[in-house]
Design an enzyme around this catalytic site. Structure first.
Site, PDB file in Angstrom:
ATOM      1  N   GLY A  33       0.825  -1.205   0.000  1.00 56.77           N
ATOM      2  CA  GLY A  33       0.000   0.000   0.000  1.00 56.77           C
ATOM      3  C   GLY A  33       0.857   1.250   0.000  1.00 56.77           C
ATOM      4  O   GLY A  33       1.691   1.432   0.893  1.00 56.77           O
ATOM      5  N   GLY A  82      -0.372   4.395   0.139  1.00 56.54           N
ATOM      6  CA  GLY A  82      -1.154   5.535   0.599  1.00 56.54           C
ATOM      7  C   GLY A  82      -0.428   6.268   1.716  1.00 56.54           C
ATOM      8  O   GLY A  82       0.771   6.082   1.935  1.00 56.54           O
ATOM      9  N   GLY A 116       1.056   3.825   4.407  1.00 54.83           N
ATOM     10  CA  GLY A 116       2.135   3.034   3.841  1.00 54.83           C
ATOM     11  C   GLY A 116       3.404   3.850   3.677  1.00 54.83           C
ATOM     12  O   GLY A 116       4.501   3.392   4.014  1.00 54.83           O
ATOM     13  N   ASN A 130      -8.779   0.205   9.750  1.00 59.90           N
ATOM     14  CA  ASN A 130      -9.810   0.677  10.661  1.00 59.90           C
ATOM     15  C   ASN A 130     -10.895  -0.379  10.782  1.00 59.90           C
ATOM     16  O   ASN A 130     -11.129  -1.167   9.865  1.00 59.90           O
ATOM     17  CB  ASN A 130     -10.420   1.985  10.139  1.00 59.90           C
ATOM     18  CG  ASN A 130      -9.475   3.152  10.278  1.00 59.90           C
ATOM     19  OD1 ASN A 130      -8.709   3.234  11.238  1.00 59.90           O
ATOM     20  ND2 ASN A 130      -9.507   4.067   9.327  1.00 59.90           N
ATOM     21  N   ALA A 167      -1.582  11.722   9.086  1.00 55.22           N
ATOM     22  CA  ALA A 167      -0.728  11.656   7.903  1.00 55.22           C
ATOM     23  C   ALA A 167      -1.543  11.969   6.667  1.00 55.22           C
ATOM     24  O   ALA A 167      -2.732  11.631   6.583  1.00 55.22           O
ATOM     25  CB  ALA A 167      -0.092  10.275   7.770  1.00 55.22           C
ATOM     26  N   LYS A 207      -9.993   1.921  19.026  1.00 58.12           N
ATOM     27  CA  LYS A 207      -9.818   2.621  17.755  1.00 58.12           C
ATOM     28  C   LYS A 207     -11.128   2.637  16.969  1.00 58.12           C
ATOM     29  O   LYS A 207     -11.482   3.642  16.342  1.00 58.12           O
ATOM     30  CB  LYS A 207      -8.725   1.937  16.949  1.00 58.12           C
ATOM     31  CG  LYS A 207      -8.471   2.527  15.573  1.00 58.12           C
ATOM     32  CD  LYS A 207      -7.834   3.897  15.622  1.00 58.12           C
ATOM     33  CE  LYS A 207      -7.387   4.346  14.252  1.00 58.12           C
ATOM     34  NZ  LYS A 207      -6.820   5.699  14.255  1.00 58.12           N
ATOM     35  N   ASN A 212     -14.869  10.153  12.475  1.00 58.36           N
ATOM     36  CA  ASN A 212     -14.898  10.141  11.015  1.00 58.36           C
ATOM     37  C   ASN A 212     -16.265  10.510  10.422  1.00 58.36           C
ATOM     38  O   ASN A 212     -16.352  11.432   9.610  1.00 58.36           O
ATOM     39  CB  ASN A 212     -14.439   8.775  10.488  1.00 58.36           C
ATOM     40  CG  ASN A 212     -12.932   8.661  10.412  1.00 58.36           C
ATOM     41  OD1 ASN A 212     -12.303   9.243   9.542  1.00 58.36           O
ATOM     42  ND2 ASN A 212     -12.350   7.901  11.314  1.00 58.36           N
ATOM     43  N   ASN A 226     -11.341  17.892  12.894  1.00 57.01           N
ATOM     44  CA  ASN A 226     -11.622  17.089  14.087  1.00 57.01           C
ATOM     45  C   ASN A 226     -11.959  17.928  15.316  1.00 57.01           C
ATOM     46  O   ASN A 226     -12.867  17.595  16.092  1.00 57.01           O
ATOM     47  CB  ASN A 226     -10.419  16.203  14.406  1.00 57.01           C
ATOM     48  CG  ASN A 226     -10.156  15.175  13.324  1.00 57.01           C
ATOM     49  OD1 ASN A 226     -10.926  15.027  12.384  1.00 57.01           O
ATOM     50  ND2 ASN A 226      -9.049  14.457  13.452  1.00 57.01           N
TER      51      ASN A 226
END
Length: 297
Positions: free
Chosen positions: A7, A9, A12, A102, A127, A181, A189, A199
């Site tokens: 990954g 993204g 990653g 997630n 990130a 989590k 989210n 947030n």
């Protein structure tokens, strides 16, 4: 260590950048173009300080050279795992895998893998991927790791970043770290998507805060973890510590991508149904995000 990361993204690249300072990293990407960029340029890490850091890594398209590694991190969205499974089954069963997703809906798939050692991890960092080879580290958190399958002493073989900005913490109980989590993601989210805010506004705006509390109370009836007040306060703390961050789900909406709403709220609603509980507010928020996702895509 020879570390593979599936990954390319934001997560990653973040893991590749920090682990790449002390380990040999190979990033496995979906697109050959990204693999070429990473091979030519490395990973550019944007963080505090006047200059970006560039970490040299190797890169390959997914499926190439995944049999000669000491550990492989799977850093793709949960909804991508079914398509990735055929590649995972080609990885020798003696190579440990670490899943960074997630939600908890992927645990059933993990049971079907032949690998002797499997970790699960949750990531608290902020990130954002800038391009195919650039990632910005927007907020320091922790990576929480637990053994899902295999020896509890496996942490001795786990790669460390050796950087105070990227701490890795080990836990004995994988369920508790995934559950904490999951609840945080379930609140932060979807609500940032609906209200289209960063947030911090979820706890700064008293009306948004009321919805946050209401959803928490409903979810807690399905997952009654120890120390209810401490769990809620930790979620408020996440909102405060990442107040200027755009949640991953809101970023997906803004970029026209599929969200992980089914892996997060969808999973919670399925568990609630099995337990005979009706989560009215959670169901409403789920449907609203699904509607927004359909409009934006």
């Amino acid at each position: 260590m020879r570390v593979g990361i599936i990954g390319g993204g934001s997560l990653g690249l973040l893991f590749g950048a920090y682990l790449g300072k002390s380990h040999e990293i190979t990033i496995f990407t979906r697109r050959e173009e990204q693999a070429q960029e990473l091979n030519e340029k490395g990973i550019r890490l944007q963080f505090q300080g006047p200059e970006d850091r560039v970490i040299k890594v190797k890169a390959e398209p997914i499926g190439n050279g995944m049999s000669d590694l000491d550990i492989i991190f799977i850093a793709v969205k949960q909804y991508d795992l079914p398509n990735l499974k055929p590649f995972l089954l080609t990885i020798p069963a003696n190579i440990p895998l670490c899943f960074i997703q997630n939600g908890m809906g992927h645990l059933e798939m993990l049971n079907s893998l032949p690998h002797a050692s499997i970790f699960t991890a949750t990531v608290e960092h902020g990130a954002k991927r800038g391009n195919d080879w650039t990632v910005s580290h927007n907020g320091i958190g922790r990576t929480n790791v637990a053994v899902y399958k295999g020896s509890l002493h496996l942490e001795d073989e786990f790669p460390q970043a050796l950087d105070p900005a990227f701490p890795i913490c080990f836990h004995k109980d994988y369920q508790s770290i995934l559950m904490n989590k999951l609840i945080a993601n379930a609140l932060i989210n979807p609500l940032t998507v609906i209200f289209c805010v960063k947030n911090g506004r979820l706890v700064e705006n008293p009306y948004y805060y009321e919805i946050l509390k209401l959803m928490f109370e409903e979810i807690y009836t399905v997952f009654p973890l120890d120390d209810k007040e401490s769990i809620f306060n930790s979620i408020v703390g996440i909102c405060e510590n990442t107040k200027n961050n755009t949640s991953s789900m809101l970023k997906d909406i803004q970029d026209g991508r599929k969200t992980e709403i089914d892996a997060i709220l969808g999973y919670i609603l399925k568990v609630a149904e099995r337990k005979g509980r009706k989560l009215t507010t959670v169901q409403m928020v789920y449907v609203m995000v699904k509607g927004i996702e359909q409009e934006r895509r």
